[in-house]
Design a protein around this motif. Structure first.
Motif, PDB file in Angstrom:
ATOM      1  N   GLU A  80      -5.250 -60.613  50.788  1.00 55.30           N
ATOM      2  CA  GLU A  80      -3.810 -60.648  50.918  1.00 55.30           C
ATOM      3  C   GLU A  80      -3.329 -62.092  50.828  1.00 55.30           C
ATOM      4  N   PRO A  81      -2.145 -62.315  50.275  1.00 53.16           N
ATOM      5  CA  PRO A  81      -1.618 -63.692  50.261  1.00 53.16           C
ATOM      6  C   PRO A  81      -1.445 -64.213  51.673  1.00 53.16           C
ATOM      7  N   GLU A  82      -1.639 -65.513  51.837  1.00 51.81           N
ATOM      8  CA  GLU A  82      -1.566 -66.103  53.168  1.00 51.81           C
ATOM      9  C   GLU A  82      -0.207 -65.872  53.818  1.00 51.81           C
ATOM     10  N   VAL A  83       0.845 -65.954  53.024  1.00 50.41           N
ATOM     11  CA  VAL A  83       2.196 -65.718  53.532  1.00 50.41           C
ATOM     12  C   VAL A  83       2.852 -64.657  52.643  1.00 50.41           C
ATOM     13  N   PRO A  84       3.231 -63.497  53.192  1.00 47.89           N
ATOM     14  CA  PRO A  84       3.855 -62.459  52.368  1.00 47.89           C
ATOM     15  C   PRO A  84       5.259 -62.863  51.944  1.00 47.89           C
ATOM     16  N   ALA A  85       5.771 -62.154  50.959  1.00 46.16           N
ATOM     17  CA  ALA A  85       7.099 -62.475  50.432  1.00 46.16           C
ATOM     18  C   ALA A  85       8.187 -62.260  51.470  1.00 46.16           C
ATOM     19  N   CYS A  86       8.000 -61.287  52.369  1.00 51.58           N
ATOM     20  CA  CYS A  86       9.033 -61.004  53.365  1.00 51.58           C
ATOM     21  C   CYS A  86       9.209 -62.155  54.355  1.00 51.58           C
ATOM     22  N   ALA A  87       8.195 -63.003  54.501  1.00 52.51           N
ATOM     23  CA  ALA A  87       8.284 -64.118  55.436  1.00 52.51           C
ATOM     24  C   ALA A  87       9.248 -65.195  54.968  1.00 52.51           C
ATOM     25  N   ALA A  88       9.626 -65.146  53.694  1.00 46.82           N
ATOM     26  CA  ALA A  88      10.554 -66.156  53.180  1.00 46.82           C
ATOM     27  C   ALA A  88      11.957 -65.961  53.721  1.00 46.82           C
ATOM     28  N   ASN A  89      12.249 -64.777  54.247  1.00 46.79           N
ATOM     29  CA  ASN A  89      13.591 -64.481  54.740  1.00 46.79           C
ATOM     30  C   ASN A  89      13.705 -64.571  56.256  1.00 46.79           C
ATOM     31  N   THR A  90      12.678 -65.060  56.924  1.00 48.68           N
ATOM     32  CA  THR A  90      12.728 -65.152  58.374  1.00 48.68           C
ATOM     33  C   THR A  90      11.885 -66.324  58.861  1.00 48.68           C
ATOM     34  N   THR A  91      12.225 -66.843  60.009  1.00 47.40           N
ATOM     35  CA  THR A  91      11.434 -67.906  60.639  1.00 47.40           C
ATOM     36  C   THR A  91      10.516 -67.351  61.717  1.00 47.40           C
ATOM     37  N   LYS A  92      10.551 -66.062  61.907  1.00 45.61           N
ATOM     38  CA  LYS A  92       9.755 -65.428  62.950  1.00 45.61           C
ATOM     39  C   LYS A  92       8.408 -64.966  62.391  1.00 45.61           C
ATOM     40  N   PRO A  93       7.406 -64.845  63.239  1.00 42.79           N
ATOM     41  CA  PRO A  93       6.078 -64.431  62.750  1.00 42.79           C
ATOM     42  C   PRO A  93       5.943 -62.923  62.572  1.00 42.79           C
ATOM     43  N   TRP A  94       6.999 -62.251  62.186  1.00 43.48           N
ATOM     44  CA  TRP A  94       6.948 -60.829  61.880  1.00 43.48           C
ATOM     45  C   TRP A  94       8.077 -60.495  60.913  1.00 43.48           C
ATOM     46  N   CYS A  95       7.912 -59.382  60.212  1.00 42.55           N
ATOM     47  CA  CYS A  95       8.907 -58.903  59.253  1.00 42.55           C
ATOM     48  C   CYS A  95       9.333 -57.491  59.637  1.00 42.55           C
ATOM     49  N   LEU A  96      10.642 -57.306  59.766  1.00 40.58           N
ATOM     50  CA  LEU A  96      11.180 -55.969  60.038  1.00 40.58           C
ATOM     51  C   LEU A  96      11.560 -55.254  58.746  1.00 40.58           C
ATOM     52  N   GLU A  97      11.695 -55.999  57.667  1.00 38.26           N
ATOM     53  CA  GLU A  97      11.964 -55.442  56.340  1.00 38.26           C
ATOM     54  C   GLU A  97      10.964 -56.030  55.342  1.00 38.26           C
ATOM     55  N   ASP A  98      10.487 -55.169  54.449  1.00 41.10           N
ATOM     56  CA  ASP A  98       9.484 -55.613  53.492  1.00 41.10           C
ATOM     57  C   ASP A  98       9.588 -54.770  52.226  1.00 41.10           C
ATOM     58  N   PRO A  99      10.166 -55.314  51.158  1.00 42.33           N
ATOM     59  CA  PRO A  99      10.268 -54.543  49.903  1.00 42.33           C
ATOM     60  C   PRO A  99       8.916 -54.255  49.256  1.00 42.33           C
ATOM     61  N   GLU A 100       7.878 -54.986  49.648  1.00 33.60           N
ATOM     62  CA  GLU A 100       6.547 -54.773  49.078  1.00 33.60           C
ATOM     63  C   GLU A 100       5.640 -53.962  50.008  1.00 33.60           C
ATOM     64  N   TYR A 101       6.229 -53.306  50.981  1.00 38.70           N
ATOM     65  CA  TYR A 101       5.418 -52.551  51.944  1.00 38.70           C
ATOM     66  C   TYR A 101       4.723 -51.385  51.233  1.00 38.70           C
ATOM     67  N   PRO A 102       3.380 -51.276  51.340  1.00 35.73           N
ATOM     68  CA  PRO A 102       2.622 -50.258  50.574  1.00 35.73           C
ATOM     69  C   PRO A 102       2.600 -48.896  51.270  1.00 35.73           C
TER      70      PRO A 102
END
Length: 237
Positions: A68-90
């Motif tokens: 997996e990439p070290e930092v997912p694309a969803c992390a670009a939209n937040t400064t927090k260490p979690w994502c509540l939205e992810d367009p690439e969620y499998p």
């Protein structure tokens, strides 16, 4: 005279041994000649070559392991260490793998589903009851990706339908709004500071590159409360 005849025969015999003797055999009008000399033809030696070239014993076929990439694309939209939205969620891949490993997934899911977030400490309804020394914000979230305790981003199983059952994982978080600043409700004669406190939460995660069992339980550090740290009492003149 007889001696000269014998010498002549000996010379003639020697001459015949140095010349080719020819024999002609007649078969009904046709003749075949045979030569007295026998020619020896050496057959070419054949050494078959192998159709493949074996690799040396020290050779190892390179293995390309996808990660997996070290930092997912969803992390670009937040400064927090979690994502509540992810367009690439499998979602489809998780559903397919969960149905294949259904019994094992249910066993893992039951281990974390027993954590009832309703028992978490809730804020008072009125300020007359009590108040907090530091302002904070509380929310119940279902993260889709998050960083685990070793800093690796993981896919968290959430909102996935498997055999008429929806797998969800909800957790309560509380974030300090003024972390590091003085506690607003504490007199200035006290040294104080708002402090973010965290808790370790366990989630069922999905690893798309684990061919044996792509599901596991890992720990994540999440904000749990906002505390006021008091220091020494001071008197300023």
């Amino acid at each position: 005279m007889a001696m000269r005849f014998m010498v002549l025969l000996a010379v003639l015999a020697t001459a015949l041994t140095d010349q080719s003797s020819h024999v002609r055999v007649s078969h009904g009008g046709s003749s075949v000649a045979y030569s007295g000399h026998h020619t020896h033809h050496h057959r070419p030696s054949y050494h078959p070559q192998p159709s493949y070239h074996p690799q040396p014993a020290s050779y190892h076929e390179p293995q390309h392991k996808h990660e997996e990439p070290e930092v997912p694309a969803c992390a670009a939209n937040t400064t927090k260490p979690w994502c509540l939205e992810d367009p690439e969620y499998p979602t489809y891949e998780i559903k397919h793998a969960a149905e294949y490993h259904y019994k094992k997934v249910l066993s893992l899911y039951a281990d974390v589903a027993d954590l009832n977030t309703e028992l978490s400490v809730a804020r008072p309804n009125t300020l007359e009851e009590e108040t907090y020394l530091c302002p904070s914000e509380t929310a119940y979230v279902r993260p889709l990706r998050a960083q685990n305790t070793v800093g690796k981003w993981r896919i968290i199983v959430n909102n996935v339908d498997v055999h008429y059952e929806t797998l969800t994982q909800t957790t309560r978080i509380e974030e300090c709004l003024t972390s590091g600043e003085a506690c607003p409700k504490v007199p200035d004669c006290y040294e104080s500071k708002c402090l973010q406190k965290s808790i370790y939460h366990r989630f069922l995660v999905y690893d798309p590159y684990d061919q044996y069992l792509p599901f596991a339980i890992e720990s994540f550090k999440l904000p749990a409360s906002c505390a006021c740290l008091l220091g020494a009492y001071t008197i300023d003149h």
